[in-house]
Write a protein that holds these residues in place. Structure first.
Motif, PDB file in Angstrom:
ATOM      1  N   LEU A  30       4.159   5.759  -5.607  1.00 46.30           N
ATOM      2  CA  LEU A  30       3.944   5.498  -7.135  1.00 46.30           C
ATOM      3  C   LEU A  30       2.915   6.433  -7.686  1.00 46.30           C
ATOM      4  CD1 LEU A  30       4.544   1.779  -7.854  1.00 46.30           C
ATOM      5  CD2 LEU A  30       6.116   3.818  -8.524  1.00 46.30           C
ATOM      6  N   ARG A  31       1.724   6.822  -6.960  1.00 42.17           N
ATOM      7  CA  ARG A  31       0.657   7.514  -7.563  1.00 42.17           C
ATOM      8  C   ARG A  31       1.120   8.796  -7.385  1.00 42.17           C
ATOM      9  NH1 ARG A  31      -2.787   3.539  -5.314  1.00 42.17           N
ATOM     10  NH2 ARG A  31      -2.788   4.803  -3.281  1.00 42.17           N
ATOM     11  N   SER A  32       1.917   9.333  -6.375  1.00 44.40           N
ATOM     12  CA  SER A  32       2.108  10.669  -5.910  1.00 44.40           C
ATOM     13  C   SER A  32       3.309  11.216  -6.901  1.00 44.40           C
ATOM     14  CB  SER A  32       2.386  10.794  -4.779  1.00 44.40           C
ATOM     15  OG  SER A  32       2.550  12.086  -4.367  1.00 44.40           O
ATOM     16  N   ASN A  33       2.892  12.741  -7.248  1.00 47.73           N
ATOM     17  CA  ASN A  33       4.149  13.500  -8.078  1.00 47.73           C
ATOM     18  C   ASN A  33       4.478  14.111  -7.065  1.00 47.73           C
ATOM     19  OD1 ASN A  33       3.043  12.031 -10.485  1.00 47.73           O
ATOM     20  ND2 ASN A  33       1.723  13.726 -10.782  1.00 47.73           N
ATOM     21  N   ASP A  34       4.111  14.312  -5.849  1.00 48.57           N
ATOM     22  CA  ASP A  34       4.883  15.305  -4.846  1.00 48.57           C
ATOM     23  C   ASP A  34       6.122  14.416  -4.004  1.00 48.57           C
ATOM     24  OD1 ASP A  34       5.481  17.145  -2.868  1.00 48.57           O
ATOM     25  OD2 ASP A  34       3.590  16.795  -1.750  1.00 48.57           O
ATOM     26  N   THR A  35       7.045  15.029  -4.151  1.00 45.44           N
ATOM     27  CA  THR A  35       8.325  14.499  -3.562  1.00 45.44           C
ATOM     28  C   THR A  35       8.402  14.323  -2.122  1.00 45.44           C
ATOM     29  OG1 THR A  35       9.607  16.423  -3.701  1.00 45.44           O
ATOM     30  CG2 THR A  35      10.024  15.093  -5.612  1.00 45.44           C
ATOM     31  N   THR A  36       7.596  15.265  -1.644  1.00 45.64           N
ATOM     32  CA  THR A  36       7.410  15.293  -0.001  1.00 45.64           C
ATOM     33  C   THR A  36       6.506  13.790   0.477  1.00 45.64           C
ATOM     34  OG1 THR A  36       7.561  17.618  -0.019  1.00 45.64           O
ATOM     35  CG2 THR A  36       6.670  16.285   1.915  1.00 45.64           C
ATOM     36  N   VAL A  37       5.461  13.628  -0.469  1.00 44.22           N
ATOM     37  CA  VAL A  37       4.569  12.578  -0.192  1.00 44.22           C
ATOM     38  C   VAL A  37       5.501  11.052  -0.500  1.00 44.22           C
ATOM     39  CG1 VAL A  37       2.588  11.293  -1.108  1.00 44.22           C
ATOM     40  CG2 VAL A  37       2.640  13.670  -0.631  1.00 44.22           C
ATOM     41  N   MET A  38       6.243  11.069  -1.684  1.00 42.17           N
ATOM     42  CA  MET A  38       7.070   9.997  -2.044  1.00 42.17           C
ATOM     43  C   MET A  38       8.040   9.804  -0.698  1.00 42.17           C
ATOM     44  SD  MET A  38       7.985  10.588  -5.686  1.00 42.17           S
ATOM     45  CE  MET A  38       7.244   9.984  -7.292  1.00 42.17           C
ATOM     46  N   ARG A  39       8.773  10.815  -0.309  1.00 43.45           N
ATOM     47  CA  ARG A  39       9.667  10.834   0.805  1.00 43.45           C
ATOM     48  C   ARG A  39       8.744  10.204   2.100  1.00 43.45           C
ATOM     49  NH1 ARG A  39      14.606  11.563   1.818  1.00 43.45           N
ATOM     50  NH2 ARG A  39      15.193  13.043  -0.147  1.00 43.45           N
ATOM     51  N   GLU A  40       7.966  10.538   2.318  1.00 40.81           N
ATOM     52  CA  GLU A  40       7.218  10.240   3.423  1.00 40.81           C
ATOM     53  C   GLU A  40       6.697   8.681   3.405  1.00 40.81           C
ATOM     54  OE1 GLU A  40       3.786  12.606   4.000  1.00 40.81           O
ATOM     55  OE2 GLU A  40       4.984  14.366   4.653  1.00 40.81           O
ATOM     56  N   SER A  41       6.157   8.184   2.129  1.00 45.16           N
ATOM     57  CA  SER A  41       6.185   6.961   1.859  1.00 45.16           C
ATOM     58  C   SER A  41       7.206   5.889   2.057  1.00 45.16           C
ATOM     59  CB  SER A  41       5.228   6.652   0.505  1.00 45.16           C
ATOM     60  OG  SER A  41       4.183   7.280   0.636  1.00 45.16           O
ATOM     61  N   LEU A  42       8.332   6.466   1.370  1.00 43.65           N
ATOM     62  CA  LEU A  42       9.569   5.760   1.480  1.00 43.65           C
ATOM     63  C   LEU A  42      10.031   5.741   3.060  1.00 43.65           C
ATOM     64  CD1 LEU A  42      11.663   6.836  -1.511  1.00 43.65           C
ATOM     65  CD2 LEU A  42      10.556   4.752  -1.099  1.00 43.65           C
ATOM     66  N   THR A  43       9.876   6.565   3.767  1.00 47.77           N
ATOM     67  CA  THR A  43      10.327   6.481   5.201  1.00 47.77           C
ATOM     68  C   THR A  43       9.333   5.703   5.921  1.00 47.77           C
ATOM     69  OG1 THR A  43      10.792   8.833   5.057  1.00 47.77           O
ATOM     70  CG2 THR A  43      10.468   8.070   7.250  1.00 47.77           C
TER      71      THR A  43
ATOM     72  N   THR B  79       0.760  -1.262   0.059  1.00 49.66           N
ATOM     73  CA  THR B  79       0.088  -0.013   0.073  1.00 49.66           C
ATOM     74  C   THR B  79       0.829   1.304   0.030  1.00 49.66           C
ATOM     75  OG1 THR B  79      -1.866  -1.274   1.334  1.00 49.66           O
ATOM     76  CG2 THR B  79      -1.950   1.225   1.030  1.00 49.66           C
ATOM     77  N   GLN B  80       2.071   1.376   0.860  1.00 51.48           N
ATOM     78  CA  GLN B  80       2.623   2.537   0.946  1.00 51.48           C
ATOM     79  C   GLN B  80       3.500   2.540  -0.587  1.00 51.48           C
ATOM     80  OE1 GLN B  80       4.932   0.948   4.185  1.00 51.48           O
ATOM     81  NE2 GLN B  80       3.699   2.462   5.620  1.00 51.48           N
ATOM     82  N   ALA B  81       4.062   1.547  -1.070  1.00 54.62           N
ATOM     83  CA  ALA B  81       4.677   1.511  -2.380  1.00 54.62           C
ATOM     84  C   ALA B  81       3.744   2.208  -3.541  1.00 54.62           C
ATOM     85  CB  ALA B  81       5.375   0.376  -2.784  1.00 54.62           C
TER      86      ALA B  81
END
Length: 183
Positions: free
Chosen positions: A124-137, A118-120
């Protein structure tokens, strides 16, 4: 006084010795053959219970760990059968513990894996790097948590295996244990 001399040819004496020797060999040879036959019959009767037990074990399905039973009153095999039954009971407990552990492990690991997926997908759906970074964290946190869970499950599996195989836990002094851990 009369003197009587009897003479016999060497060929006659050799022929007589050969007949006596042949008769003796045939007699003793026949006796040995009869003795071997009787020993063979006795051994086959004595080994019959062991052969029946062997055939019973061979005819079993690989997963059949049920207890063996003596048949036909062959009580002399009872100690061997008891030992085999005890061994098969230990094997059954070990297999049950492994099945239980595998089922538990699969169930426990399913949740972190679903969360990672779900986090991955969210990243992948987000274009916002902040959301991507939060998901990766969050994924890293979930992976660390899954690693701890895996270690706990492996420890639990070893513990269950020890219990299933007859592990005999002994009391431990907690102060000694704490000194080992923190020194």
């Amino acid at each position: 006084m009369a003197k009587i001399q009897v003479a016999e040819t060497r060929a006659n004496r050799d022929a007589l010795a050969s007949r006596v020797l042949a008769g003796t060999l045939w007699g003793h040879g026949s006796l040995v053959l009869v003795a071997l036959l009787l020993v063979s019959i006795a051994l086959s009767r004595m080994l019959r219970p062991i052969n029946q037990l062997r055939d019973t074990v061979i005819a079993r399905a690989p997963s059949d760990l049920s207890a063996l039973h003596t048949t036909d009153g062959y009580r002399e095999l009872q100690p061997l059968i008891d030992a085999l039954n005890q061994h098969m009971a230990r094997l059954q407990r070990l297999l049950d513990a492994q099945k239980h552990f595998a089922s538990r492990a699969a169930h426990q690991l399913r949740t972190p894996l679903a969360l990672l997926l779900t986090q991955a997908e969210h990243a992948l759906r987000s274009n916002d790097t902040t959301v991507m970074r939060e998901s990766l964290t969050a994924m890293c946190d979930t992976l660390h948590s899954a690693g701890r869970l895996t270690q706990s499950l492996l420890l639990l599996g070893r513990l269950e295996e020890g219990i299933a195989t007859g592990f005999d836990p002994q009391p431990v002094a907690l102060d000694d244990l704490c000194r080992l851990r923190f020194t």
